[in-house]
Design an enzyme around this catalytic site. Structure first.
Site, PDB file in Angstrom:
ATOM      1  N   THR A 136       0.842  -1.197   0.000  1.00  0.00           N
ATOM      2  CA  THR A 136       0.000   0.000   0.000  1.00  0.00           C
ATOM      3  C   THR A 136       0.882   1.254   0.000  1.00  0.00           C
ATOM      4  OG1 THR A 136      -1.727  -1.208   1.163  1.00  0.00           O
ATOM      5  CG2 THR A 136      -1.818   1.200   1.289  1.00  0.00           C
ATOM      6  N   HIS A 151       5.301 -10.086   1.685  1.00  0.00           N
ATOM      7  CA  HIS A 151       4.485 -11.150   2.284  1.00  0.00           C
ATOM      8  C   HIS A 151       3.679 -11.941   1.247  1.00  0.00           C
ATOM      9  CE1 HIS A 151       0.331  -9.315   2.381  1.00  0.00           C
ATOM     10  NE2 HIS A 151       1.010  -8.189   2.290  1.00  0.00           N
ATOM     11  N   CYS A 172     -19.403 -10.183   2.277  1.00  0.00           N
ATOM     12  CA  CYS A 172     -20.716 -10.330   2.890  1.00  0.00           C
ATOM     13  C   CYS A 172     -20.993  -9.184   3.855  1.00  0.00           C
ATOM     14  CB  CYS A 172     -20.775 -11.654   3.636  1.00  0.00           C
ATOM     15  SG  CYS A 172     -22.430 -12.103   4.102  1.00  0.00           S
TER      16      CYS A 172
HETATM   17  C1  LIG Z   1      -2.183  -6.378  -6.104  1.00  0.00           C
HETATM   18  C2  LIG Z   1      -1.938  -5.875  -4.707  1.00  0.00           C
HETATM   19  N1  LIG Z   1      -1.429  -4.660  -4.527  1.00  0.00           N
HETATM   20  C3  LIG Z   1      -1.189  -4.153  -3.320  1.00  0.00           C
HETATM   21  C4  LIG Z   1      -1.475  -4.885  -2.190  1.00  0.00           C
HETATM   22  C5  LIG Z   1      -1.263  -4.249  -0.851  1.00  0.00           C
HETATM   23  O1  LIG Z   1      -0.211  -4.842  -0.147  1.00  0.00           O
HETATM   24  P1  LIG Z   1      -0.080  -4.632   1.425  1.00  0.00           P
HETATM   25  O2  LIG Z   1      -1.180  -5.391   2.050  1.00  0.00           O
HETATM   26  O3  LIG Z   1       1.281  -5.157   1.758  1.00  0.00           O
HETATM   27  O4  LIG Z   1      -0.181  -3.196   1.704  1.00  0.00           O
HETATM   28  C6  LIG Z   1      -2.000  -6.171  -2.320  1.00  0.00           C
HETATM   29  C7  LIG Z   1      -2.340  -6.974  -1.132  1.00  0.00           C
HETATM   30  O5  LIG Z   1      -3.235  -7.773  -1.145  1.00  0.00           O
HETATM   31  C8  LIG Z   1      -2.237  -6.686  -3.612  1.00  0.00           C
HETATM   32  O6  LIG Z   1      -2.767  -7.898  -3.815  1.00  0.00           O
END
Ligand SMILES: Cc1ncc(COP(=O)(O)O)c(C=O)c1O
Length: 464
Positions: free
Chosen positions: A136, A271, A398
């Site tokens: 993010t 992660h 949901c």
């Molecule tokens: C395509 C994509 N972008 C960004 C993220 C965000 O990553 P984070 O949860 O490490 O902030 C995710 C997490 O699910 C993701 O799947």
């Protein structure tokens, strides 16, 4: 850290001090000895011979009862990665900005981790890799940083950003927030029924001279659809825009190369490929102007101030080295599991009752992701009922705010909506994502669980 990866056949960090760490390595599986032999250069483990039906690496340290098919949500920390991080929980604690022996050793570890990430994504220099806390942050920084830098060069003008309609909320919500602040304006480009962006619409959305950035994910987190990033990047460059690619879901599953993709900025999320949560990296091509994310000390080349976590960076570096070494084998294994899941589920229901969401051509989808809609099923109820035995996710949230209707208030994901997936398939959509540690036996049990739950919900099945 990554210069001696080979202990009992597993990825192992050497301690940055002269004596070896005393923590015992987890017992590797017996077949493991053949997996990760030293590479000739001594830096990265050699590619193992693929055997697609067997999981890779050391066994996971836990004995979870629930089958884990949510690798797109997050992966476990791979045992080899945890092992590589061990020294940084103890004696290797120095601040990498310090000039003394403790600091220098941390700096070396940080440099090696940065180098491993750079090598994985084909960056020209490790200095193009900046450690961050999460995907993010990378996406927010790429968009806001590029917009702010563009504004500096265009006083009084508003930068325009183009993104696809199926980007992660870390892109779309960020764009909304920045637009509310008046920092940019943006266009979301539609996708086709298979979830791939329409290149024609993307080209039409570009505004030469005012489009500052095109942001297109490499792979979609829900459907696994691989986007035509290179083609979009060529169009973006021709219009004078930077290219940001969110590669959170593709790293460790398919080849990711910043030059092949044509990316100026690329999001790497630890992660999703075996590193811990809390560490990610933003690739920033040399020469690209991006406003700093955090202001303070001069860490990370003055672009993201704050003392780096050597522990987490070491984890990301080890995961990057492992992903590179295992890419072909891991991809083949994930695909073998995914294909067996898909075959099992398609055979279990009458023709027409199921719909695989995403590209029909395997070349255009991740090897590990199956988004499958079972008509009439409540995916939310199924996941609730199976919560202790099967970990997966749905294509509908949901009782989410804004939900409504006669289906208990479920709200269909924006991705499935953008693909115009019929409502009854969308509400019955399960996202199953396989990984390095998935076994075929788990896949078969997962199919049986889903089938039993569908019968419990009164859905017609082929298998009695
Ligand atoms: C395509 C994509 N972008 C960004 C993220 C965000 O990553 P984070 O949860 O490490 O902030 C995710 C997490 O699910 C993701 O799947």
């Amino acid at each position: 850290m990554l210069s001696a990866l080979h202990h009992k056949g597993s990825v192992r960090s050497i301690c940055c001090f002269s004596s070896a760490p005393s923590v015992a390595a987890p017992e590797p599986r017996s077949r493991k000895a053949t997996l990760l032999r030293p590479s000739p250069c001594g830096l990265l483990p050699a590619q193992r011979m693929p055997n697609a039906t067997e999981p890779l690496g050391s066994a996971l340290p836990h004995t979870a009862k629930a089958i884990y098919l949510d690798y797109n949500g997050t992966t476990p920390i791979f045992p080899e990665v945890a092992e590589a991080m061990e020294p940084f929980l103890g004696e290797c604690f120095g601040n990498p900005s310090s000039g003394h022996v403790y600091g220098r050793r941390s700096k070396r570890a940080l440099d090696e981790a940065r180098g491993a990430v750079a090598t994985l994504i084909g960056a020209e220099s490790p200095t193009e890799v900046v450690f961050t806390a999460c995907g993010t942050e990378c996406n927010n920084w790429a968009l806001a940083g590029a917009a702010l830098a563009w504004r500096e060069g265009h006083p009084g003008a508003t930068p325009h950003v183009v993104a696809s309609a199926v980007e992660h909320p870390a892109v779309t919500e960020c764009l909304k927030a920045l637009a509310r602040l008046g920092l940019l304006c943006y266009t979301l480009v539609p996708v086709d029924a298979e979830g791939r962006v329409c290149l024609e619409s993307l080209r039409a959305a570009l505004r030469p001279g005012s489009t500052a950035v095109v942001s297109l994910m490499h792979a979609n987190n829900e459907t696994g659809a691989l986007q035509p990033v290179a083609e979009a990047a060529a169009a973006a460059r021709a219009a004078g825009a930077l290219v940001h690619c969110d590669a959170a879901q593709s790293i460790g599953k398919v080849q990711v190369d910043v030059n092949e993709l044509g990316a100026d900025l690329l999001t790497v999320v630890g992660h999703k490929f075996g590193a811990p949560k809390g560490v990610a990296a933003l690739y920033i091509r040399s020469g690209v102007r991006l406003a700093p994310f955090l202001h303070g000390g001069g860490q990370e080349g003055g672009r993201r101030a704050g003392t780096e976590s050597i522990l987490l960076a070491a984890g990301l570096g080890a995961a990057a080295a492992l992903a590179r070494a295992e890419l072909a084998a891991a991809g083949a294994h994930m695909a073998a599991c995914r294909d067996r899941l898909q075959r099992g589920l398609l055979a279990a229901f009458p023709p027409g009752a199921t719909r695989v969401n995403g590209p029909s051509d395997d070349a255009h989808r991740l090897p590990n992701t199956l988004s499958i809609g079972i008509r009439g099923l409540s995916a939310a109820a199924a996941l609730e009922a199976l919560a202790d035995s099967l970990a997966a996710s749905s294509g509908a949230a949901c009782h989410a705010p804004g939900g409504g209707g006669d289906d208990g208030g479920a709200r269909i994901s924006g991705v499935l909506q953008a693909m115009a997936v019929p409502r009854e398939n969308a509400l019955g959509t399960l996202r199953l994502s396989t990984g390095r540690h998935t076994t075929l036996e788990e896949v078969d049990r997962a199919v049986a669980f889903i089938l039993a739950e569908a019968k419990r919900q009164g859905i017609a099945t082929v298998v009695k």
